[in-house]
Design an enzyme around this catalytic site. Structure first.
Site, mmCIF file in Angstrom:
data_model
loop_
_atom_site.group_PDB
_atom_site.id
_atom_site.type_symbol
_atom_site.label_atom_id
_atom_site.label_comp_id
_atom_site.label_asym_id
_atom_site.label_seq_id
_atom_site.Cartn_x
_atom_site.Cartn_y
_atom_site.Cartn_z
ATOM 1 C CG ASP A 37 -24.613 22.054 29.898
ATOM 2 O OD1 ASP A 37 -23.069 21.903 29.419
ATOM 3 O OD2 ASP A 37 -25.699 22.114 29.108
ATOM 4 N N GLY A 38 -21.869 20.869 31.497
ATOM 5 C CA GLY A 38 -20.431 19.603 31.772
ATOM 6 C C GLY A 38 -20.754 19.139 29.724
ATOM 7 C CD GLN A 96 -22.511 -2.983 39.928
ATOM 8 O OE1 GLN A 96 -22.003 -1.801 40.419
ATOM 9 N NE2 GLN A 96 -23.608 -3.914 39.598
ATOM 10 C CG HIS A 129 -12.390 -5.526 38.389
ATOM 11 N ND1 HIS A 129 -11.525 -5.239 38.745
ATOM 12 C CD2 HIS A 129 -13.674 -6.456 39.374
ATOM 13 C CE1 HIS A 129 -12.115 -6.044 40.735
ATOM 14 N NE2 HIS A 129 -12.933 -6.097 40.020
ATOM 15 C CG ASP A 169 -8.453 -8.307 45.546
ATOM 16 O OD1 ASP A 169 -7.810 -9.185 44.943
ATOM 17 O OD2 ASP A 169 -8.305 -7.443 46.364
ATOM 18 C CE LYS A 192 -10.323 -6.166 48.359
ATOM 19 N NZ LYS A 192 -10.240 -5.390 47.328
ATOM 20 C CG ASP A 220 -5.429 -4.220 43.192
ATOM 21 O OD1 ASP A 220 -6.182 -5.438 42.893
ATOM 22 O OD2 ASP A 220 -6.154 -3.755 44.185
ATOM 23 C CB SER A 224 -10.765 3.055 43.025
ATOM 24 O OG SER A 224 -12.072 3.811 42.841
ATOM 25 N N GLY A 227 -8.168 1.908 49.085
ATOM 26 C CA GLY A 227 -8.670 1.608 50.303
ATOM 27 C C GLY A 227 -8.254 0.152 50.515
HETATM 28 C C1 R5P Z 1 -10.557 -5.590 43.321
HETATM 29 O O1 R5P Z 1 -11.142 -5.833 43.544
HETATM 30 C C2 R5P Z 1 -9.941 -4.567 42.629
HETATM 31 O O2 R5P Z 1 -9.076 -5.842 42.029
HETATM 32 C C3 R5P Z 1 -8.753 -3.193 43.396
HETATM 33 O O3 R5P Z 1 -8.471 -3.986 44.523
HETATM 34 C C4 R5P Z 1 -9.793 -2.217 44.009
HETATM 35 O O4 R5P Z 1 -11.354 -2.151 43.244
HETATM 36 C C5 R5P Z 1 -9.325 -0.992 44.414
HETATM 37 O O5 R5P Z 1 -10.834 -0.010 44.536
HETATM 38 P P1 R5P Z 1 -9.165 0.770 45.654
HETATM 39 O O6 R5P Z 1 -8.539 1.321 45.485
HETATM 40 O O7 R5P Z 1 -10.956 1.545 45.709
HETATM 41 O O8 R5P Z 1 -9.865 -0.960 47.086
#
Ligand code: R5P
Length: 299
Positions: A37-38, A96, A129, A169, A192, A220, A224, A227
Site C-alpha cells: 500500500d506504499g 513552495q 531553492h 533565469d 525565463k 541551475d 526537475s 523544462g
Molecule cells: C526555478 O526557479 C529553478 O531554479 C529551476 O530552474 C526549476 O525549478 C527547474 O525545474 P524544471 O526542470 O521543471 O524546469
C-alpha cells in the site's frame, strides 16, 4: 568522532557511508520495507549514540522519503538521542516557499514544523531553492553551496573551450555569477517565464552577447521536469553554442528529461550526489563532513 552516529537513510546510503568514513564516526544502517500500500517501515537495530546525524535526501518519492526521515528521527529519540542533525541534501517542497496562487499551502513551512516537532535540532541542505524558506526552520538551517564543487569539476574535468556560464533565469544570477568567477569567464542570464498553472516555460531568444563557437554551461539549482534547461538549450543551440552542458546540484530528471535535454542539444548533465544515479558526478561528502565538524566544533 566515534561518539556520533551517522545514520544512513534509505535515500542516501552511499553518501552516509562516505560521511561516516570522513568523520571516523559509527555508521548506523536502516532497514526499509515498503508495503504494497506504499507505507514504509523503518527498522534500526544498532545502538544509537546521543548525537545523531541522519542522512536522507528527499527526492521522489518525496513524501515517502520525508516520512522515512521522520521515522528515523523518532527512533533516535526513543533510543535516547539528545541532539539530532538531519542532512537533507535535496530538500523537497522548498519551491513552495510562498503562496503563488490563491489557496495554496506554504508546504515548506509545514515540512519545517514536522522536522522540528519530531525532535530534529538542526538541518543541513544543499543549494536550497531560495533563501525565503530558511526562516521557517526555527532551530537552524545550514545551506551548503555546491557551486565551488561543480566549478572545480568544470575546470578540472571538462576541457571547456571559450566557456560561457548561463543562468536559465534571473533567480539564478547569484549562483551563475559565483560559478563564472571561479571559472574566470563571463556570464549571462536568460529571461525565463513560467505559466504558474500549466508549468510551461518560455525563454526570450534575445541574447546581447555572441556565444557562437563557445561552450555554454547552464547552471541551475535543480533540473526537475527539465523544462527550464530544455528551453534554454534550444535557445543556446540556435545562437551557435559549440557544446551545451547542464550542471546542477539536484538532478531529478523527471518526465524523460534526459532524452529531451539531449534532443535540445545538451551534450552532458553533471550533478552532485544529493540524488544518487548516473549524473551524480560531484561528491558532496567532504563539504558536508567539514560543515558537520564546524557544527560540532570538532577538529
Ligand atoms: C526555478 O526557479 C529553478 O531554479 C529551476 O530552474 C526549476 O525549478 C527547474 O525545474 P524544471 O526542470 O521543471 O524546469
Amino acid at each position: 568522532m566515534q561518539q556520533i552516529s551517522v545514520i544512513a537513510g534509505p535515500a542516501s546510503r552511499d553518501l552516509a557511508e562516505r560521511i561516516a568514513k570522513n568523520l571516523d564516526a559509527k555508521l548506523v544502517n536502516t532497514e526499509l520495507k515498503v508495503f504494497s500500500d506504499g507505507e514504509s517501515k523503518i527498522t534500526i537495530t544498532d545502538k544509537i549514540e546521543q548525537k545523531c546525524v541522519i542522512i536522507q535526501s528527499t527526492y521522489p518519492p518525496a513524501d515517502s522519503h520525508i516520512l522515512q526521515l521522520l521515522m528515523i528521527a523518532k527512533k533516535c529519540i526513543d533510543g535516547g538521542a539528545q541532539d539530532i542533525c538531519a542532512i537533507i541534501p535535496y530538500l523537497a517542497y522548498a519551491r513552495q516557499d510562498r503562496v503563488f496562487l490563491e489557496g495554496e499551502v506554504v508546504s515548506i513551512a509545514l515540512i519545517a514544523k514536522l522536522i522540528e516537532a519530531v525532535g530534529i535540532k538542526h538541518v543541513m541542505t544543499v543549494d536550497i531553492h531560495s533563501k525565503v524558506a530558511v526562516p521557517y526552520f526555527a532551530s537552524g538551517l545550514t545551506n551548503i553551496s555546491s557551486i565551488p564543487l561543480l566549478a572545480n569539476f568544470a575546470t578540472s574535468k571538462m576541457n571547456l573551450q571559450k566557456p560561457i556560464v548561463v543562468s536559465p533565469d534571473a533567480g539564478g544570477i547569484e549562483r551563475a555569477g559565483e560559478f563564472s568567477r571561479i571559472l574566470d569567464t563571463d556570464m549571462i542570464s536568460l529571461k525565463k517565464s513560467r505559466d504558474r498553472k500549466t508549468g510551461d516555460v518560455k525563454i526570450d531568444e534575445n541574447i546581447n552577447i555572441n556565444i557562437s563557437g563557445r561552450d555554454a554551461i547552464l547552471i541551475d539549482d535543480m533540473i526537475s521536469s527539465g523544462g527550464s534547461i530544455i528551453r534554454a538549450a534550444e535557445v543556446l543551440q540556435k545562437k551557435g553554442a559549440e557544446k551545451i552542458y547542464a550542471m546542477c546540484a539536484h538532478a531529478l530528471l523527471l518526465d524523460n528529461a534526459v532524452r529531451k535535454i539531449k534532443a535540445a542539444g545538451g551534450n552532458d548533465i553533471i550533478a552532485t550526489n544529493s540524488i544518487p544515479g548516473e549524473w551524480a558526478k560531484v561528491d558532496l561528502s567532504h563539504t558536508i563532513s567539514e560543515e558537520l565538524k564546524n557544527l560540532y566544533a570538532l577538529a
